[in-house]
Design a protein around this motif. Structure first.
Motif, PDB file in Angstrom:
ATOM      1  N   ASP A 141       0.816  -1.212  -0.136  1.00  0.00           N
ATOM      2  CA  ASP A 141       0.211  -0.052   0.166  1.00  0.00           C
ATOM      3  C   ASP A 141       0.758   1.104   0.019  1.00  0.00           C
ATOM      4  OD1 ASP A 141      -2.471   1.285  -0.096  1.00  0.00           O
ATOM      5  OD2 ASP A 141      -2.139   1.740   2.242  1.00  0.00           O
ATOM      6  N   TYR A 142       2.363   1.039  -0.026  1.00  0.00           N
ATOM      7  CA  TYR A 142       3.200   2.293  -0.063  1.00  0.00           C
ATOM      8  C   TYR A 142       3.680   2.638  -1.596  1.00  0.00           C
ATOM      9  CZ  TYR A 142       6.013  -1.677   1.228  1.00  0.00           C
ATOM     10  OH  TYR A 142       6.750  -2.789   1.357  1.00  0.00           O
ATOM     11  N   ASN A 143       2.990   1.993  -2.655  1.00  0.00           N
ATOM     12  CA  ASN A 143       3.321   2.162  -4.051  1.00  0.00           C
ATOM     13  C   ASN A 143       3.729   3.609  -4.495  1.00  0.00           C
ATOM     14  OD1 ASN A 143       0.702   2.602  -3.979  1.00  0.00           O
ATOM     15  ND2 ASN A 143       0.893   2.500  -6.169  1.00  0.00           N
ATOM     16  N   ARG A 144       3.204   4.622  -3.693  1.00  0.00           N
ATOM     17  CA  ARG A 144       3.442   6.216  -3.934  1.00  0.00           C
ATOM     18  C   ARG A 144       4.799   6.344  -3.368  1.00  0.00           C
ATOM     19  NH1 ARG A 144      -0.848   8.804  -6.003  1.00  0.00           N
ATOM     20  NH2 ARG A 144      -3.023   7.634  -6.160  1.00  0.00           N
ATOM     21  N   ILE A 145       5.455   5.508  -2.468  1.00  0.00           N
ATOM     22  CA  ILE A 145       6.469   6.033  -2.050  1.00  0.00           C
ATOM     23  C   ILE A 145       7.779   5.156  -2.600  1.00  0.00           C
ATOM     24  CG2 ILE A 145       7.931   5.888   0.217  1.00  0.00           C
ATOM     25  CD1 ILE A 145       5.206   5.701   1.551  1.00  0.00           C
ATOM     26  N   ILE A 146       7.685   3.779  -3.016  1.00  0.00           N
ATOM     27  CA  ILE A 146       8.755   3.104  -3.758  1.00  0.00           C
ATOM     28  C   ILE A 146       8.581   2.998  -5.160  1.00  0.00           C
ATOM     29  CG2 ILE A 146       9.066   1.812  -1.429  1.00  0.00           C
ATOM     30  CD1 ILE A 146       7.623  -0.475  -2.903  1.00  0.00           C
ATOM     31  N   PRO A 161      16.639  -7.706   3.707  1.00  0.00           N
ATOM     32  CA  PRO A 161      16.226  -7.106   2.436  1.00  0.00           C
ATOM     33  C   PRO A 161      16.092  -5.605   2.721  1.00  0.00           C
ATOM     34  CG  PRO A 161      14.405  -8.248   3.255  1.00  0.00           C
ATOM     35  CD  PRO A 161      15.493  -8.776   4.462  1.00  0.00           C
ATOM     36  N   VAL A 162      16.907  -4.826   1.999  1.00  0.00           N
ATOM     37  CA  VAL A 162      16.694  -3.205   2.064  1.00  0.00           C
ATOM     38  C   VAL A 162      16.193  -2.811   0.824  1.00  0.00           C
ATOM     39  CG1 VAL A 162      18.252  -1.294   2.338  1.00  0.00           C
ATOM     40  CG2 VAL A 162      18.758  -3.556   3.674  1.00  0.00           C
ATOM     41  N   ILE A 163      15.156  -2.313   0.570  1.00  0.00           N
ATOM     42  CA  ILE A 163      14.361  -1.524  -0.362  1.00  0.00           C
ATOM     43  C   ILE A 163      14.934  -0.089  -0.548  1.00  0.00           C
ATOM     44  CG2 ILE A 163      12.323  -0.916  -1.363  1.00  0.00           C
ATOM     45  CD1 ILE A 163      11.159  -3.170   0.088  1.00  0.00           C
ATOM     46  N   ASN A 164      15.511   0.231  -1.605  1.00  0.00           N
ATOM     47  CA  ASN A 164      15.957   1.560  -1.781  1.00  0.00           C
ATOM     48  C   ASN A 164      14.595   2.444  -2.368  1.00  0.00           C
ATOM     49  OD1 ASN A 164      19.033   2.077  -1.955  1.00  0.00           O
ATOM     50  ND2 ASN A 164      18.717   0.048  -2.628  1.00  0.00           N
ATOM     51  N   ILE A 165      14.217   3.450  -1.690  1.00  0.00           N
ATOM     52  CA  ILE A 165      13.443   4.121  -2.108  1.00  0.00           C
ATOM     53  C   ILE A 165      13.179   4.671  -3.296  1.00  0.00           C
ATOM     54  CG2 ILE A 165      11.995   6.509  -1.321  1.00  0.00           C
ATOM     55  CD1 ILE A 165      11.769   4.325   0.639  1.00  0.00           C
ATOM     56  N   ARG A 166      14.508   5.054  -3.909  1.00  0.00           N
ATOM     57  CA  ARG A 166      14.366   5.364  -5.386  1.00  0.00           C
ATOM     58  C   ARG A 166      15.679   4.648  -6.033  1.00  0.00           C
ATOM     59  NH1 ARG A 166      10.201   6.745  -6.842  1.00  0.00           N
ATOM     60  NH2 ARG A 166       9.921   7.974  -5.008  1.00  0.00           N
ATOM     61  N   HIS A 167      15.496   4.195  -7.107  1.00  0.00           N
ATOM     62  CA  HIS A 167      16.634   3.329  -8.100  1.00  0.00           C
ATOM     63  C   HIS A 167      16.510   4.420  -9.347  1.00  0.00           C
ATOM     64  CE1 HIS A 167      19.438   1.043  -9.803  1.00  0.00           C
ATOM     65  NE2 HIS A 167      18.470   0.439 -10.373  1.00  0.00           N
ATOM     66  N   VAL A 168      17.820   4.860  -9.434  1.00  0.00           N
ATOM     67  CA  VAL A 168      17.889   5.686 -10.916  1.00  0.00           C
ATOM     68  C   VAL A 168      18.976   4.984 -11.449  1.00  0.00           C
ATOM     69  CG1 VAL A 168      18.411   7.877 -11.825  1.00  0.00           C
ATOM     70  CG2 VAL A 168      17.172   7.744  -9.593  1.00  0.00           C
ATOM     71  N   PRO A 169      18.552   4.310 -12.614  1.00  0.00           N
ATOM     72  CA  PRO A 169      19.509   3.579 -13.419  1.00  0.00           C
ATOM     73  C   PRO A 169      20.328   4.363 -13.943  1.00  0.00           C
ATOM     74  CG  PRO A 169      17.213   2.797 -14.235  1.00  0.00           C
ATOM     75  CD  PRO A 169      17.145   3.697 -13.154  1.00  0.00           C
ATOM     76  N   MET A 225      10.650  17.474  -7.551  1.00  0.00           N
ATOM     77  CA  MET A 225      12.003  17.310  -7.713  1.00  0.00           C
ATOM     78  C   MET A 225      12.955  16.327  -8.190  1.00  0.00           C
ATOM     79  SD  MET A 225      12.211  20.563  -7.284  1.00  0.00           S
ATOM     80  CE  MET A 225      13.962  21.011  -7.060  1.00  0.00           C
ATOM     81  N   ILE A 226      12.250  15.043  -7.969  1.00  0.00           N
ATOM     82  CA  ILE A 226      12.961  13.761  -8.480  1.00  0.00           C
ATOM     83  C   ILE A 226      13.400  13.965  -9.961  1.00  0.00           C
ATOM     84  CG2 ILE A 226      12.752  11.126  -8.698  1.00  0.00           C
ATOM     85  CD1 ILE A 226      10.986  11.492  -6.049  1.00  0.00           C
ATOM     86  N   LYS A 227      12.606  14.687 -10.704  1.00  0.00           N
ATOM     87  CA  LYS A 227      12.912  14.790 -11.965  1.00  0.00           C
ATOM     88  C   LYS A 227      14.125  15.490 -12.609  1.00  0.00           C
ATOM     89  CE  LYS A 227      10.929  17.894 -14.791  1.00  0.00           C
ATOM     90  NZ  LYS A 227       9.990  18.833 -15.286  1.00  0.00           N
ATOM     91  N   HIS A 228      14.998  16.135 -11.453  1.00  0.00           N
ATOM     92  CA  HIS A 228      16.286  16.656 -11.601  1.00  0.00           C
ATOM     93  C   HIS A 228      17.143  15.875 -11.143  1.00  0.00           C
ATOM     94  CE1 HIS A 228      13.244  20.387 -10.784  1.00  0.00           C
ATOM     95  NE2 HIS A 228      13.697  20.465 -12.192  1.00  0.00           N
ATOM     96  N   GLN A 229      16.835  14.551 -11.058  1.00  0.00           N
ATOM     97  CA  GLN A 229      18.044  13.459 -11.013  1.00  0.00           C
ATOM     98  C   GLN A 229      18.615  12.964 -12.019  1.00  0.00           C
ATOM     99  OE1 GLN A 229      17.121  10.499  -8.077  1.00  0.00           O
ATOM    100  NE2 GLN A 229      16.192  11.821  -6.704  1.00  0.00           N
ATOM    101  N   VAL A 230      17.998  13.461 -13.382  1.00  0.00           N
ATOM    102  CA  VAL A 230      18.633  13.173 -14.523  1.00  0.00           C
ATOM    103  C   VAL A 230      18.691  14.373 -15.449  1.00  0.00           C
ATOM    104  CG1 VAL A 230      17.561  10.476 -14.429  1.00  0.00           C
ATOM    105  CG2 VAL A 230      16.363  12.378 -15.623  1.00  0.00           C
ATOM    106  N   ARG A 231      19.376  14.492 -16.498  1.00  0.00           N
ATOM    107  CA  ARG A 231      19.287  15.467 -17.383  1.00  0.00           C
ATOM    108  C   ARG A 231      18.092  15.901 -18.112  1.00  0.00           C
ATOM    109  NH1 ARG A 231      24.721  13.835 -18.642  1.00  0.00           N
ATOM    110  NH2 ARG A 231      26.360  15.516 -18.237  1.00  0.00           N
ATOM    111  N   ILE A 283      12.320   7.891 -15.470  1.00  0.00           N
ATOM    112  CA  ILE A 283      13.593   7.930 -14.576  1.00  0.00           C
ATOM    113  C   ILE A 283      13.894   6.430 -13.903  1.00  0.00           C
ATOM    114  CG2 ILE A 283      14.556   8.833 -12.510  1.00  0.00           C
ATOM    115  CD1 ILE A 283      13.222  11.362 -13.332  1.00  0.00           C
ATOM    116  N   GLU A 284      12.791   5.707 -13.344  1.00  0.00           N
ATOM    117  CA  GLU A 284      12.848   4.514 -12.708  1.00  0.00           C
ATOM    118  C   GLU A 284      13.306   3.308 -13.672  1.00  0.00           C
ATOM    119  OE1 GLU A 284       9.382   4.723 -10.249  1.00  0.00           O
ATOM    120  OE2 GLU A 284      10.211   6.402  -8.983  1.00  0.00           O
ATOM    121  N   ASN A 285      12.617   3.601 -14.937  1.00  0.00           N
ATOM    122  CA  ASN A 285      12.740   2.330 -15.740  1.00  0.00           C
ATOM    123  C   ASN A 285      13.427   2.573 -16.980  1.00  0.00           C
ATOM    124  OD1 ASN A 285      10.294   0.385 -14.585  1.00  0.00           O
ATOM    125  ND2 ASN A 285       9.774   2.690 -14.524  1.00  0.00           N
ATOM    126  N   TRP A 286      14.719   3.620 -16.715  1.00  0.00           N
ATOM    127  CA  TRP A 286      15.148   3.907 -17.867  1.00  0.00           C
ATOM    128  C   TRP A 286      15.989   2.743 -18.393  1.00  0.00           C
ATOM    129  CZ3 TRP A 286      20.279   3.133 -19.249  1.00  0.00           C
ATOM    130  CH2 TRP A 286      20.759   4.000 -20.286  1.00  0.00           C
TER     131      TRP A 286
END
Length: 472
Positions: free
Chosen positions: A249-254, A267-275, A411-417, A446-449
């Motif tokens: 139920d936390y799909n808006r977070i991960i 198991p450690v889940i990273n909140i944001r994975h940017v390929p 602001m996550i969009k600014h993690q890539v060019r 960003i997450e599925n590049w």
């Protein structure tokens, strides 16, 4: 039940693949050696029995490779692109093994004479044949499921946003063949309904329902407030032997594909994975950006020259319009465009959107905005590294400050060019469209590049991205 059908289908699928591998190999042997297209038939070649006898080894090896690359997994929701990539990987390794055997067995006179053309032909023919076979199977199964057959019966445990999201997707895709039998929840009244799916009891009824042996799958969709009971529910489901999956139920977070780490069994889940944080991925993308920008500048130079002349002849002012945008790591940069408006005072222009029939837009400007020709000078931004060919579109600092307070995860969009085109743009989200939906598409990118995803967006840009109906 569906699991018995799945077992029979998997066996049939293995048999079909064995036949396809055999047919592809024989066809390659025939067109390269027997047809006379490449060499004269039966001159300086091994006897047919030796080539065909190799299938005794080739077929089981390729079937093992297909198993290793999950090519016999159910096709309900598996993507075509992932399946095609796995077919290519399996065949690349198979061809490598083929070549290694021929190289190591070079002392054997039969292997010395073995035609490399057969191997190369088999590689391409087999990929094409396997892809065609799997797409035919997928279409056939989806057609059967859409008519109500071959259904997988699912029970949801817990009423939450996750449950609603799951129901939305299943109802929108009847070809998946999922039949939701109901929901168990401790907080909703019996009979409460969401899109025709009812609450049929509480979690205490789970054991009784499982004993009926009418379910193929349990999907645990508890609200995040109810996770204290998760361990007990999982134990109950596993005791019954019914396949169980957990929809958080936390799909808006991960992210949709969370990046997992194994910390000595924890198991450690990273909140944001940017390929694109990976150095190799970033280097490859940058190399393609430079090459693509140079090629595009050469190809579109006549269009850019004509545009420059028309702007100069029809409106006083500079040819190129520079505007501050926010880019990678929140750094501002000057983005270039062909000027499409009358010259304005910077303070008046700074925080205004362009509106329909905006009097500031020149006649030439209206055309080049509609056709995205005004964006072509951004190829220079790509060359110098401020932008990429593909990525989230950059925004002005004024709007960034506003949106970062109004829209979660903006602001996550600014993690890539930032890019000249992007996943949101090819899906019609340009100009005066929903910022929230644009950000959702940007985050998905960003997450599925992948490199293939970039090429797909560039390809779609030629059909969907140049003409902008929302440009004024």
């Amino acid at each position: 039940m569906i699991k018995d059908n799945q077992t029979r289908f998997n066996r049939l699928h293995v048999l079909l693949d064995a036949l396809v591998i055999t047919a592809a190999y024989i066809f390659s042997w025939f067109i390269t050696l027997k047809s006379g297209i490449f060499v004269k038939p039966d001159i300086g070649i091994l006897p047919a029995w030796f080539y065909l006898g190799a299938l005794i080894i080739i077929v089981p090896v390729y079937l093992l490779l297909y198993t290793f690359f999950h090519l016999f997994t159910p096709k309900r929701v598996q993507g075509r692109r992932l399946e095609f990539a796995n077919i290519c990987k399996a065949n690349i390794i198979g061809t490598f093994l083929f070549g290694m055997v021929l190289y190591l067995g070079n002392d054997n006179p039969y292997l010395q004479e073995f035609s490399a053309r057969v191997v190369v032909g088999f590689f391409f023919i087999n990929i094409a044949a396997e892809t065609l076979e799997r797409n035919c199977i997928r279409m056939m199964l989806r057609s059967i499921r859409a008519r109500g057959y071959n259904q997988k019966h699912v029970l949801l445990v817990g009423y939450s946003r996750a449950a609603e999201g799951y129901i939305d997707r299943v109802l929108a895709n009847p070809e998946w063949g999922y039949q939701i039998r109901g929901i168990l929840d401790d907080n909703q009244e019996w009979g409460h309904e969401y899109r025709g799916i009812r609450v049929i009891g509480t979690t205490k009824d789970l054991r009784e329902i499982l004993a009926l042996n009418v379910l193929d799958e349990i999907a645990i969709t508890l609200s995040i407030r109810e996770y204290s009971g998760l361990e007990q529910l999982v134990a109950e489901c596993e005791k019954s032997g019914v396949h169980t999956k957990f929809i958080p139920d936390y799909n808006r977070i991960i992210p949709t594909k969370p990046y997992m780490e194994d910390l000595q069994g924890l198991p450690v889940i990273n909140i944001r994975h940017v390929p694109l944080n990976d150095m190799l991925n970033a280097t490859v993308k940058r190399a393609i950006d430079i090459f693509g920008a140079i090629v595009a500048l050469i190809l579109f130079s006549p269009v850019m020259l004509v545009t420059a002349v028309l702007i100069k002849l029809t409106s006083p002012g500079p040819l190129i319009y520079k505007q501050e945008r926010v880019g990678l790591h929140n750094r501002p940069f000057q983005m270039y465009k062909f000027r499409s408006m009358e010259v304005q005072e910077p303070d008046k222009e700074k925080g205004r959107w362009t509106t329909p029939h905006d009097p500031r837009v020149t006649p030439i400007g209206r055309f080049i905005r509609k056709t995205s020709i005004d964006e072509m000078p951004q190829l220079v931004n790509v060359l110098v590294g401020d932008m990429s060919l593909v990525g989230p579109r950059p925004e002005r600092p004024f709007f960034v400050e506003r949106f970062k307070e109004e829209i979660p995860r903006y602001m996550i969009k600014h993690q890539v060019r930032p890019g000249m085109t992007g996943w949101a743009q090819v899906n019609g989200l340009r100009g005066d469209t929903s910022i929230t939906r644009r950000i959702e598409h940007d985050l998905y990118y960003i997450e599925n590049w992948t490199l293939g995803f970039d090429f797909k967006i560039l390809f779609l840009t030629f059909f969907k991205g140049f003409i902008n109906k929302n440009a004024y």
